[in-house]
Scaffold this active site. Sequence first.
Site, PDB file in Angstrom:
ATOM      1  N   HIS A 345      24.564  63.254  83.380  1.00 42.54           N
ATOM      2  CA  HIS A 345      25.049  64.643  83.400  1.00 42.54           C
ATOM      3  C   HIS A 345      24.001  65.563  84.015  1.00 42.54           C
ATOM      4  CE1 HIS A 345      27.017  68.319  82.119  1.00 42.54           C
ATOM      5  NE2 HIS A 345      25.847  68.726  81.652  1.00 42.54           N
ATOM      6  N   THR A 413      22.061  58.354  80.558  1.00 39.24           N
ATOM      7  CA  THR A 413      21.466  57.464  81.555  1.00 39.24           C
ATOM      8  C   THR A 413      20.897  58.224  82.745  1.00 39.24           C
ATOM      9  OG1 THR A 413      23.768  57.134  82.168  1.00 39.24           O
ATOM     10  CG2 THR A 413      22.682  55.316  81.044  1.00 39.24           C
ATOM     11  N   GLU A 414      21.285  59.484  82.876  1.00 42.45           N
ATOM     12  CA  GLU A 414      20.723  60.335  83.938  1.00 42.45           C
ATOM     13  C   GLU A 414      20.815  61.786  83.512  1.00 42.45           C
ATOM     14  OE1 GLU A 414      22.384  59.937  87.865  1.00 42.45           O
ATOM     15  OE2 GLU A 414      22.228  57.754  87.821  1.00 42.45           O
ATOM     16  N   ASN A 415      19.712  62.492  83.653  1.00 42.97           N
ATOM     17  CA  ASN A 415      19.713  63.951  83.511  1.00 42.97           C
ATOM     18  C   ASN A 415      18.428  64.469  84.146  1.00 42.97           C
ATOM     19  OD1 ASN A 415      18.767  66.361  81.184  1.00 42.97           O
ATOM     20  ND2 ASN A 415      20.653  66.572  82.327  1.00 42.97           N
TER      21      ASN A 415
END
EC number: 3.2.1.21
Length: 570
Positions: A345, A413-415
């Site tokens: 996100h 898993t992504e920011n």
Amino acid sequence: MRPCCAFAVCHVFMLVLCLSAAEDFDWTKNDHGSFYYGTFPAGFSWGAGSSAYQTEGAWDKDGKGLSIWDVFSHKKGKIQQNDTGDSSCEGYYRVKDDVSLIKELKLNHYRFSISWPRLFPTGIKSDHINERGIQYYSDLIDQLLENNITPIVTLYHWDLPQVLHEKYGGWQNISMVNHFNEFANLCFERFGNRVKYWITFNNPWSVAVEGYETGEHAPGLRLRGTGAYKAAHHIIKAHAKVWHTYDTQWRAKQKGQVGISLSGDWGEPVDISNQKDIEAAERYVQFYLGWFATPVFHGDYPQVMKDFIGRKSSQQGLGTSRLPTFSPQEKSYIKGTCDFLGIGHFTTRYITQKNNPSGRSSSSYFTDRDLAELVDPRWPDPGSEWLYSVPWGFRRLLNFVKTQYGNPAIYVTENGVSEKMLCTELCDDWRIQYFKDYINEMLKAIKDGVNVKGYTAWSLLDKFEWDEGFSERFGLYYVDFRNKNKPRYPKASVQFYKRIISSNGFPNQREVENWRRKAVETCSSSNQLLAADPLTSHMEMVTEIVVPTVCTLSILLSAIFLMFLLRRRN
Ligand code: NOJ
């Protein structure tokens, strides 16, 4: 006036007002709600991430086959500045160095992806297995484990073997399901004794929409209105198959978990008292995250997708919906194939209802949604054009996942946030602000009862940013791409993130402010190192080219001189 109406009016008013006030706005004070001081649950896992094509380089080394990104990036005009990932961060050769950066950050986990064509050069198991590729990932995994860092491994971060694209049309073809399953099975066989967290697909939304609908990403197809839905359909089936393979063949022995990493912006209604905007915002999220999450948790596409795409398809005179359907057997096979949900996100949009004409020529994933996206011009956007910092959207998205999918275990898993290429500034105050606020909203979500188990800052290093090439830097560590050794330099955010990790949260205002001050202080020495870098590369040129050339010339000249002397004597 009801409080929500007041808020809604305020919303619209702010959107209008900020058009004129944008210039004066100090975005670092853009606090939406108060800051929450507190800690994360014990055992919360902190990490950073990367992906194979974005960092490894070594695109044609040690028996690796071509991926669609190798081919796509070599075509002129597809990537900013015609950059390619040919060498990128040279991560393939820098495992030791990068593991020490991960150690330096005191991370609990590191997320990376395996390049399918590095293991199967044509993508097909029966053609050839490349043992040198296997060795590379095996070493990386070993080094992480020796340093107490848990590997979280993504099986597909967009680098499909080129042969599979040429032979079958890639994700447009159902045969990918079996090929991908064979690749995944080999990874479980060779690495599963050490890897306990597997992610089948990273951000399939991007693969489907940007790869097969808009063509901005490899393989660059523009199959508007159908390509993305078809690709997604096969990806969902491939995910389910791999989950079942693990479940039936490996789980009992290896005791790991298999999830999928979905990305999703949050969609907030422009006018929260307007039912049409509320529905449009919900639709935005369902067409984004729900497209993949609903099948995986509930066995089928979101009802709203089936309704909208089905209706538009019949208005376009098509006998069947452009959205493919799952058979009852497929539905029950797909349902529940997720041990944890990965969430990537970055940003949020305001959404309002907008009817699109349903003519056949204009059909696309985007027009199917009947909505318009807006941004508040006061939202900070320090790097990528699409990436506005809106921390409160993160908490809402996490709560959405909790209520829609039965409160699954979540790994973020992504920011993270980027900066522009020409900015060689290591004192990345805006990134500190972004991490601070987004991580704080995640903490609030955990207090709301959302089951977030870990967080992965995106990304460990600056790297190849797909169609943007190297023009957008997401790294905690700056990479000097001009220098062939690709040296890494810590940005200030490294210090700040490290403090969050060691305190497992935010102890109190005074300390957090102190962290920030210190982080920004220490980065100036790294800035000086980086500023001296052209000198370093110059010195390298001196030792590697100038010195040997001068030596060779001197030897030659001495030999000629000697011969001349000998001749004269005779
Ligand atoms: C999501 C992708 O998975 C990742 O590879 C990329 O770097 C980020 N978005 C930022 O654009």
